[in-house]
Design a protein around this motif. Structure first.
Motif, PDB file in Angstrom:
ATOM      1  N   GLU A   1       0.817  -1.208   0.000  1.00 55.69           N
ATOM      2  CA  GLU A   1       0.000   0.000   0.000  1.00 55.69           C
ATOM      3  C   GLU A   1       0.853   1.262   0.000  1.00 55.69           C
ATOM      4  O   GLU A   1       0.521   2.251  -0.653  1.00 55.69           O
ATOM      5  CB  GLU A   1      -0.947  -0.005   1.198  1.00 55.69           C
ATOM      6  CG  GLU A   1      -2.039  -1.046   1.086  1.00 55.69           C
ATOM      7  CD  GLU A   1      -2.946  -1.098   2.301  1.00 55.69           C
ATOM      8  OE1 GLU A   1      -2.792  -0.256   3.219  1.00 55.69           O
ATOM      9  OE2 GLU A   1      -3.800  -1.993   2.339  1.00 55.69           O
ATOM     10  N   ARG A   2       1.961   1.236   0.736  1.00 60.38           N
ATOM     11  CA  ARG A   2       2.866   2.381   0.766  1.00 60.38           C
ATOM     12  C   ARG A   2       3.466   2.624  -0.610  1.00 60.38           C
ATOM     13  O   ARG A   2       3.528   3.750  -1.087  1.00 60.38           O
ATOM     14  CB  ARG A   2       3.978   2.118   1.784  1.00 60.38           C
ATOM     15  CG  ARG A   2       4.266   3.231   2.703  1.00 60.38           C
ATOM     16  CD  ARG A   2       5.396   2.994   3.692  1.00 60.38           C
ATOM     17  NE  ARG A   2       5.968   1.665   3.770  1.00 60.38           N
ATOM     18  CZ  ARG A   2       5.623   0.730   4.665  1.00 60.38           C
ATOM     19  NH1 ARG A   2       4.680   0.980   5.540  1.00 60.38           N
ATOM     20  NH2 ARG A   2       6.226  -0.441   4.677  1.00 60.38           N
ATOM     21  N   TYR A   3       3.889   1.569  -1.279  1.00 59.98           N
ATOM     22  CA  TYR A   3       4.531   1.718  -2.580  1.00 59.98           C
ATOM     23  C   TYR A   3       3.532   2.098  -3.670  1.00 59.98           C
ATOM     24  O   TYR A   3       3.764   3.014  -4.446  1.00 59.98           O
ATOM     25  CB  TYR A   3       5.274   0.435  -2.989  1.00 59.98           C
ATOM     26  CG  TYR A   3       6.055   0.638  -4.251  1.00 59.98           C
ATOM     27  CD1 TYR A   3       7.288   1.269  -4.214  1.00 59.98           C
ATOM     28  CD2 TYR A   3       5.538   0.267  -5.484  1.00 59.98           C
ATOM     29  CE1 TYR A   3       7.988   1.510  -5.372  1.00 59.98           C
ATOM     30  CE2 TYR A   3       6.233   0.504  -6.642  1.00 59.98           C
ATOM     31  CZ  TYR A   3       7.461   1.121  -6.579  1.00 59.98           C
ATOM     32  OH  TYR A   3       8.154   1.372  -7.730  1.00 59.98           O
ATOM     33  N   ALA A   4       2.404   1.382  -3.719  1.00 59.93           N
ATOM     34  CA  ALA A   4       1.425   1.623  -4.779  1.00 59.93           C
ATOM     35  C   ALA A   4       0.584   2.868  -4.513  1.00 59.93           C
ATOM     36  O   ALA A   4       0.001   3.427  -5.430  1.00 59.93           O
ATOM     37  CB  ALA A   4       0.518   0.403  -4.944  1.00 59.93           C
ATOM     38  N   GLY A   5       0.509   3.300  -3.264  1.00 56.39           N
ATOM     39  CA  GLY A   5      -0.285   4.470  -2.919  1.00 56.39           C
ATOM     40  C   GLY A   5      -1.693   4.115  -2.499  1.00 56.39           C
ATOM     41  O   GLY A   5      -2.268   4.767  -1.653  1.00 56.39           O
ATOM     42  N   THR A   6      -2.256   3.079  -3.081  1.00 59.52           N
ATOM     43  CA  THR A   6      -3.612   2.649  -2.756  1.00 59.52           C
ATOM     44  C   THR A   6      -3.849   1.263  -3.337  1.00 59.52           C
ATOM     45  O   THR A   6      -3.150   0.842  -4.252  1.00 59.52           O
ATOM     46  CB  THR A   6      -4.669   3.630  -3.314  1.00 59.52           C
ATOM     47  OG1 THR A   6      -5.968   3.178  -2.931  1.00 59.52           O
ATOM     48  CG2 THR A   6      -4.598   3.743  -4.814  1.00 59.52           C
TER      49      THR A   6
END
Length: 181
Positions: free
Chosen positions: A61-66
């Motif tokens: 989630e941190r890397y993809a943003g959502t």
């Protein structure tokens, strides 16, 4: 002879098959878009892979943003924003080949239940096709439709219903439990 007649009768009783729809078309000419350098809140992008730390849902989630992308009413077409999010998700999934994901299609409450399940499945299948085109192995991706059964926003207004027209990438079997809605 009787056997042939029986086979012919059985063949005539079969239900007609429904033709498969063609896969969605994407403009994949040229190199994939550049990875997003920052998230919406201007935090720096996280590194994809730390070989000493196992993959977690929070890391994804941190890397993809959502984990969510949104769709227009009655559509399974990816918006440019949805493509950018899926590009980041594909990048992370390629760096973590041991991870599997459930691609979940959801719909709003503005059509009959059967139509919404079909639309949710089409949305999830579009996500799978796009992630596969970006290099994620298809056997790692599972398509699921929830139709309108799991809304994240209540209310009959467009603001609420637009949040329910979504696709979610939920990672399977990782530390951190199920992704949060």
């Amino acid at each position: 002879m009787a056997c042939l007649a029986l086979c012919g009768a059985l063949a005539a009783c079969q239900r007609p098959t429904q033709p498969l729809l063609p896969p969605p078309l994407f403009e994949l000419q040229g190199p994939p878009p550049e990875p997003l350098a920052t998230r919406e809140n201007n935090l720096p992008a996280q590194e994809i892979r730390d070989v000493e730390t196992p993959a977690t849902i929070e890391d994804f989630e941190r890397y993809a943003g959502t984990i969510r992308i949104l769709f227009a009413r009655g559509s399974a077409e990816l918006t440019p924003i949805a493509r950018a999010i899926l590009d980041r998700q594909a990048e992370w999934l390629r760096a973590h080949p041991e991870v599997r994901a459930s691609l979940q299609g959801h719909a709003d409450e503005l059509a009959p239940r059967e139509q919404q399940f079909a639309l949710g499945e089409k949305r999830a299948a579009t996500m799978k096709f796009y992630l596969t085109a970006r290099g994620v192995a298809p056997q790692r991706l599972f398509v699921t439709s929830f139709g309108r059964e799991h809304p994240i926003a209540t209310g009959s207004g467009e603001a609420s219903q637009s949040q329910n027209r979504r696709g979610e990438t939920v990672l399977l079997g990782l530390p951190g439990g199920l992704s949060r809605p």
